[in-house]
Design a protein around this motif. Structure first.
Motif, PDB file in Angstrom:
ATOM      1  N   ASN A 166      10.015  35.735 -30.401  1.00  0.00           N
ATOM      2  CA  ASN A 166      11.094  34.620 -31.109  1.00  0.00           C
ATOM      3  C   ASN A 166      11.951  35.008 -32.079  1.00  0.00           C
ATOM      4  OD1 ASN A 166      10.132  32.721 -29.074  1.00  0.00           O
ATOM      5  ND2 ASN A 166       8.731  31.855 -30.512  1.00  0.00           N
ATOM      6  N   GLY A 167      11.267  35.948 -32.838  1.00  0.00           N
ATOM      7  CA  GLY A 167      11.917  36.441 -33.964  1.00  0.00           C
ATOM      8  C   GLY A 167      13.370  37.489 -33.391  1.00  0.00           C
ATOM      9  N   VAL A 168      13.323  38.080 -32.269  1.00  0.00           N
ATOM     10  CA  VAL A 168      14.382  38.742 -31.628  1.00  0.00           C
ATOM     11  C   VAL A 168      14.892  38.131 -31.080  1.00  0.00           C
ATOM     12  CG1 VAL A 168      14.757  40.636 -29.954  1.00  0.00           C
ATOM     13  CG2 VAL A 168      12.884  40.800 -31.622  1.00  0.00           C
TER      14      VAL A 168
ATOM     15  N   GLN B  70      15.241  42.557 -38.274  1.00  0.00           N
ATOM     16  CA  GLN B  70      14.809  41.814 -39.380  1.00  0.00           C
ATOM     17  C   GLN B  70      14.166  40.742 -38.376  1.00  0.00           C
ATOM     18  OE1 GLN B  70      18.116  40.083 -41.635  1.00  0.00           O
ATOM     19  NE2 GLN B  70      17.872  41.717 -42.951  1.00  0.00           N
ATOM     20  N   GLY B  71      14.649  40.176 -37.388  1.00  0.00           N
ATOM     21  CA  GLY B  71      14.052  39.301 -36.506  1.00  0.00           C
ATOM     22  C   GLY B  71      12.608  39.890 -35.872  1.00  0.00           C
ATOM     23  N   ALA B  72      12.460  41.205 -35.723  1.00  0.00           N
ATOM     24  CA  ALA B  72      11.321  41.591 -34.942  1.00  0.00           C
ATOM     25  C   ALA B  72      10.171  41.803 -36.140  1.00  0.00           C
ATOM     26  CB  ALA B  72      11.612  43.007 -34.631  1.00  0.00           C
ATOM     27  N   VAL B  73      10.558  42.175 -37.395  1.00  0.00           N
ATOM     28  CA  VAL B  73       9.767  42.333 -38.407  1.00  0.00           C
ATOM     29  C   VAL B  73       9.153  40.889 -38.916  1.00  0.00           C
ATOM     30  CG1 VAL B  73       9.568  42.960 -41.089  1.00  0.00           C
ATOM     31  CG2 VAL B  73      10.476  44.708 -39.398  1.00  0.00           C
ATOM     32  N   ILE B  74      10.234  40.019 -39.027  1.00  0.00           N
ATOM     33  CA  ILE B  74       9.766  38.608 -39.604  1.00  0.00           C
ATOM     34  C   ILE B  74       9.065  38.093 -38.521  1.00  0.00           C
ATOM     35  CG2 ILE B  74      10.578  36.341 -40.084  1.00  0.00           C
ATOM     36  CD1 ILE B  74      13.183  37.697 -41.314  1.00  0.00           C
ATOM     37  N   GLY B  75       9.133  38.338 -37.181  1.00  0.00           N
ATOM     38  CA  GLY B  75       8.321  37.573 -36.027  1.00  0.00           C
ATOM     39  C   GLY B  75       6.967  38.359 -36.139  1.00  0.00           C
ATOM     40  N   ALA B  76       6.922  39.625 -36.206  1.00  0.00           N
ATOM     41  CA  ALA B  76       5.616  40.425 -36.062  1.00  0.00           C
ATOM     42  C   ALA B  76       4.676  40.124 -37.115  1.00  0.00           C
ATOM     43  CB  ALA B  76       5.894  41.933 -35.990  1.00  0.00           C
ATOM     44  N   PHE B  77       5.216  39.873 -38.430  1.00  0.00           N
ATOM     45  CA  PHE B  77       4.384  39.245 -39.587  1.00  0.00           C
ATOM     46  C   PHE B  77       3.836  37.735 -39.417  1.00  0.00           C
ATOM     47  CE2 PHE B  77       5.785  42.797 -42.046  1.00  0.00           C
ATOM     48  CZ  PHE B  77       5.165  42.803 -43.098  1.00  0.00           C
ATOM     49  N   GLY B  78       4.523  37.175 -38.511  1.00  0.00           N
ATOM     50  CA  GLY B  78       3.924  35.800 -38.374  1.00  0.00           C
ATOM     51  C   GLY B  78       4.214  34.719 -39.486  1.00  0.00           C
ATOM     52  N   ALA B  79       3.438  33.777 -39.381  1.00  0.00           N
ATOM     53  CA  ALA B  79       3.279  32.942 -40.245  1.00  0.00           C
ATOM     54  C   ALA B  79       2.589  33.251 -41.691  1.00  0.00           C
ATOM     55  CB  ALA B  79       3.028  31.358 -39.788  1.00  0.00           C
ATOM     56  N   PRO B  80       2.968  32.746 -42.785  1.00  0.00           N
ATOM     57  CA  PRO B  80       2.045  32.962 -43.690  1.00  0.00           C
ATOM     58  C   PRO B  80       0.700  32.187 -43.778  1.00  0.00           C
ATOM     59  CG  PRO B  80       3.766  31.662 -44.358  1.00  0.00           C
ATOM     60  CD  PRO B  80       3.977  31.839 -43.172  1.00  0.00           C
TER      61      PRO B  80
ATOM     62  N   GLN C  10       5.205  29.509 -33.686  1.00  0.00           N
ATOM     63  CA  GLN C  10       6.454  29.969 -33.005  1.00  0.00           C
ATOM     64  C   GLN C  10       7.098  31.267 -33.703  1.00  0.00           C
ATOM     65  OE1 GLN C  10       7.494  28.910 -29.879  1.00  0.00           O
ATOM     66  NE2 GLN C  10       5.440  27.707 -30.205  1.00  0.00           N
ATOM     67  N   ILE C  11       6.398  31.599 -34.641  1.00  0.00           N
ATOM     68  CA  ILE C  11       6.938  32.696 -35.334  1.00  0.00           C
ATOM     69  C   ILE C  11       6.330  33.976 -35.080  1.00  0.00           C
ATOM     70  CG2 ILE C  11       7.416  33.860 -37.790  1.00  0.00           C
ATOM     71  CD1 ILE C  11       6.869  31.162 -38.985  1.00  0.00           C
TER      72      ILE C  11
ATOM     73  N   VAL D 130      15.284  30.221 -40.406  1.00  0.00           N
ATOM     74  CA  VAL D 130      15.443  29.512 -39.121  1.00  0.00           C
ATOM     75  C   VAL D 130      14.549  29.746 -38.149  1.00  0.00           C
ATOM     76  CG1 VAL D 130      17.062  30.123 -37.055  1.00  0.00           C
ATOM     77  CG2 VAL D 130      18.049  29.916 -39.258  1.00  0.00           C
ATOM     78  N   ILE D 131      13.658  31.037 -38.239  1.00  0.00           N
ATOM     79  CA  ILE D 131      12.569  31.189 -37.265  1.00  0.00           C
ATOM     80  C   ILE D 131      11.616  30.176 -37.534  1.00  0.00           C
ATOM     81  CG2 ILE D 131      10.873  32.875 -36.623  1.00  0.00           C
ATOM     82  CD1 ILE D 131      13.098  35.015 -37.132  1.00  0.00           C
ATOM     83  N   GLY D 132      11.314  30.036 -38.872  1.00  0.00           N
ATOM     84  CA  GLY D 132      10.300  29.207 -39.231  1.00  0.00           C
ATOM     85  C   GLY D 132      10.595  27.737 -38.562  1.00  0.00           C
TER      86      GLY D 132
END
Length: 141
Positions: free
Chosen positions: A86-88, A131-141, A81-82, A73-75
């Motif tokens: 935006n994750g949170v 989860q949103g914070a971690v995924i957002g903090a990692f950013g796009a691959p 935008q990751i 969803v975040i992607g």
């Protein structure tokens, strides 16, 4: 570790972080949670007086699926935008629109106590935000 725009390392990290959050949450709120559920500690034990590992495995796998879907969803927010923000925000919207509404309906029909909905709903909000914070903090691959 990316496939189709998803950072799988972020998904694993988000799963582990949210699982740890859940352990801390329910450890801190075990007594009020059991009271709201109407059970005693011995009621949660199976044959031989041991707690089954099955619910813990299911919880981990469910949180893995949640992190994977949240990353998707975040992607979909688009390139660049990751982000942590935006994750949170995405996690909070999804929690309110899908998780809390589902709990409210299920708990209303099951005539569960409001305190149980508050404890479990708070847990899932924390899981989603972590989860949103971690995924957002990692950013796009």
């Amino acid at each position: 570790m990316a496939f189709a725009g998803m950072n799988y390392l972020a998904i694993i990290a988000a799963t582990v972080a949210s699982y740890i959050f859940g352990a801390l949450w329910y450890n801190a709120l075990a007594k009020p949670w059991m009271a709201a559920l109407g059970v005693k500690p011995e009621d949660l034990k199976g044959p031989g007086g041991k707690v089954s590992p099955v619910p813990f495995v299911i919880a981990f796998l469910a949180q893995l699926v949640m992190a994977w879907m949240l990353a998707g969803v975040i992607g979909h927010l688009g390139p660049g935008q990751i982000t942590l923000r935006n994750g949170v925000i995405s996690a909070a919207f999804l929690w309110f629109g899908f998780v809390m509404t589902t709990l409210a309906v299920n708990y209303a029909f099951a005539r569960r106590r409001p305190m149980l909905a508050a404890i479990d709903g708070g847990h899932w909000l924390g899981v989603m935000l972590v989860q949103g914070a971690v995924i957002g903090a990692f950013g796009a691959p």
